[in-house]
Write a protein that holds these residues in place. Sequence first.
Motif, mmCIF file in Angstrom:
data_model
loop_
_atom_site.group_PDB
_atom_site.id
_atom_site.type_symbol
_atom_site.label_atom_id
_atom_site.label_comp_id
_atom_site.label_asym_id
_atom_site.label_seq_id
_atom_site.Cartn_x
_atom_site.Cartn_y
_atom_site.Cartn_z
ATOM 1 N N ASP A 212 0.852 -1.196 0.000
ATOM 2 C CA ASP A 212 0.000 0.000 0.000
ATOM 3 C C ASP A 212 0.885 1.243 0.000
ATOM 4 O O ASP A 212 1.570 1.534 0.987
ATOM 5 N N LEU A 213 0.878 1.968 -1.123
ATOM 6 C CA LEU A 213 1.635 3.219 -1.262
ATOM 7 C C LEU A 213 0.708 4.407 -1.479
ATOM 8 O O LEU A 213 1.135 5.454 -1.980
ATOM 9 N N SER A 214 -0.540 4.257 -1.114
ATOM 10 C CA SER A 214 -1.511 5.331 -1.322
ATOM 11 C C SER A 214 -1.187 6.544 -0.450
ATOM 12 O O SER A 214 -0.540 6.437 0.598
ATOM 13 N N LYS A 235 8.071 4.600 -12.763
ATOM 14 C CA LYS A 235 8.678 3.744 -13.783
ATOM 15 C C LYS A 235 9.372 2.549 -13.138
ATOM 16 O O LYS A 235 9.248 1.407 -13.611
ATOM 17 N N ALA A 236 10.090 2.797 -12.046
ATOM 18 C CA ALA A 236 10.785 1.715 -11.358
ATOM 19 C C ALA A 236 9.792 0.704 -10.794
ATOM 20 O O ALA A 236 10.010 -0.508 -10.868
ATOM 21 N N ILE A 237 8.692 1.212 -10.252
ATOM 22 C CA ILE A 237 7.667 0.324 -9.697
ATOM 23 C C ILE A 237 6.987 -0.457 -10.815
ATOM 24 O O ILE A 237 6.759 -1.672 -10.703
ATOM 25 N N ALA A 238 6.660 0.219 -11.903
ATOM 26 C CA ALA A 238 6.000 -0.450 -13.034
ATOM 27 C C ALA A 238 6.903 -1.532 -13.631
ATOM 28 O O ALA A 238 6.438 -2.631 -13.960
ATOM 29 N N ASP A 239 8.180 -1.227 -13.781
ATOM 30 C CA ASP A 239 9.123 -2.214 -14.303
ATOM 31 C C ASP A 239 9.207 -3.422 -13.383
ATOM 32 O O ASP A 239 9.300 -4.570 -13.839
ATOM 33 N N ALA A 240 9.165 -3.154 -12.055
ATOM 34 C CA ALA A 240 9.244 -4.242 -11.088
ATOM 35 C C ALA A 240 8.001 -5.118 -11.137
ATOM 36 O O ALA A 240 8.091 -6.340 -10.943
ATOM 37 N N LEU A 241 6.853 -4.512 -11.413
ATOM 38 C CA LEU A 241 5.608 -5.291 -11.502
ATOM 39 C C LEU A 241 5.715 -6.350 -12.598
ATOM 40 O O LEU A 241 5.161 -7.447 -12.477
ATOM 41 N N GLY A 242 6.416 -6.005 -13.648
ATOM 42 C CA GLY A 242 6.541 -6.934 -14.763
ATOM 43 C C GLY A 242 7.347 -8.178 -14.439
ATOM 44 O O GLY A 242 7.174 -9.212 -15.089
ATOM 45 N N VAL A 243 8.233 -8.086 -13.430
ATOM 46 C CA VAL A 243 9.083 -9.232 -13.091
ATOM 47 C C VAL A 243 8.752 -9.837 -11.729
ATOM 48 O O VAL A 243 9.258 -10.904 -11.388
ATOM 49 N N LEU A 250 -1.516 -3.861 -5.337
ATOM 50 C CA LEU A 250 -0.763 -2.615 -5.207
ATOM 51 C C LEU A 250 -1.730 -1.440 -5.182
ATOM 52 O O LEU A 250 -2.565 -1.293 -6.073
ATOM 53 N N ASP A 251 -1.623 -0.603 -4.162
ATOM 54 C CA ASP A 251 -2.474 0.578 -4.015
ATOM 55 C C ASP A 251 -1.609 1.826 -4.151
ATOM 56 O O ASP A 251 -0.724 2.075 -3.332
ATOM 57 N N VAL A 252 -1.837 2.615 -5.209
ATOM 58 C CA VAL A 252 -1.095 3.856 -5.428
ATOM 59 C C VAL A 252 -2.056 5.042 -5.587
ATOM 60 O O VAL A 252 -1.721 6.039 -6.217
ATOM 61 N N ARG A 253 -3.227 4.943 -5.006
ATOM 62 C CA ARG A 253 -4.199 6.024 -5.104
ATOM 63 C C ARG A 253 -3.687 7.282 -4.402
ATOM 64 O O ARG A 253 -2.873 7.212 -3.483
ATOM 65 N N LEU A 277 -4.959 -3.721 -8.813
ATOM 66 C CA LEU A 277 -4.230 -2.455 -8.946
ATOM 67 C C LEU A 277 -5.182 -1.302 -8.685
ATOM 68 O O LEU A 277 -6.140 -1.095 -9.420
ATOM 69 N N LYS A 278 -4.909 -0.558 -7.633
ATOM 70 C CA LYS A 278 -5.751 0.565 -7.238
ATOM 71 C C LYS A 278 -5.074 1.867 -7.641
ATOM 72 O O LYS A 278 -4.040 2.218 -7.113
#
Length: 279
Positions: A212-214, A235-243, A250-253, A277-278
């Motif tokens: 939770d990173l909201s 970008k770093a978080i999105a890239d990490a989601l892929g691997v 994941l909550d980024v609201r 994904l929130k």
Amino acid sequence: MKTACVSLPTPIPVGAACVFNMLSADTLGALLIRLSAPSLIALAATAHSIRDGSFYEDGTQVLQQAVRDVRTRRIQELQRRVGTVVDVFGQLQVDHCDWSRHGLNMQDALLISSLCMNELRDKVPAVLILEMKSKPAVLPIRKLMGYQQHLQQLDLHGRGIGPLSATVIAKLLKFYGTSLTSLDLSSNMIDNIGGQALGELLAITASLTQLDLSINELCGVDWQGNGTYCADGIKAIADALGVSTSLTSLDVRYNNLDKKSETRLKKGVKGKRGFELKL
């Protein structure tokens, strides 16, 4: 007269050591002192890996000693600002250590993380405070380092955590968070720098399922719109989601994400059936 900084590629290429081989210890030491901050971090923060030559395939004793010298100098600089690190942690065995008023920077945070994992592994305080914005960012260091066995859930909601603290959290959990499944960092002040550190954690964790990173500042902009937008953390978080092989939620609201950042995150979880994904 201000000394000009020298920059090296980051990450530093494995074959870079062959350049250092031609330099004397004194010349090499002088060069390292002039390195720009990112280059110095790249060397000093990995000094524990360089010691056995694992960082450079052709690492030499000259290079290893020079990096150790820089590491020692960095520790001494930190000691001048916050007191004697080893004495504070080791001899006094303090439970609460507040360094929030000493103007620590990212280099200091990386160095403290390294010290906690190496020289001071069995002497860390229960609570460590590195920064203070709206309130002191209280970090439960011993808990992060596994003093509490089989830690599965960690709630650091609303702790005043900023980029320095987020970086320390990510660095320690890389090594000691092997049983952690849920991490709540919501309602803090984690910016794009902290987001990059957390992205590195996500890319290697095999246990974390919920993050939770909201209500943070992952793109460098607070809830009032103050700051400069930077998508490096997302970008770093999105890239990490892929691997990532473990994360399922994941909550980024409430991070003031733009459409491009939202799209990048959606792409990161594409094909992951049931992922929550929130945005």
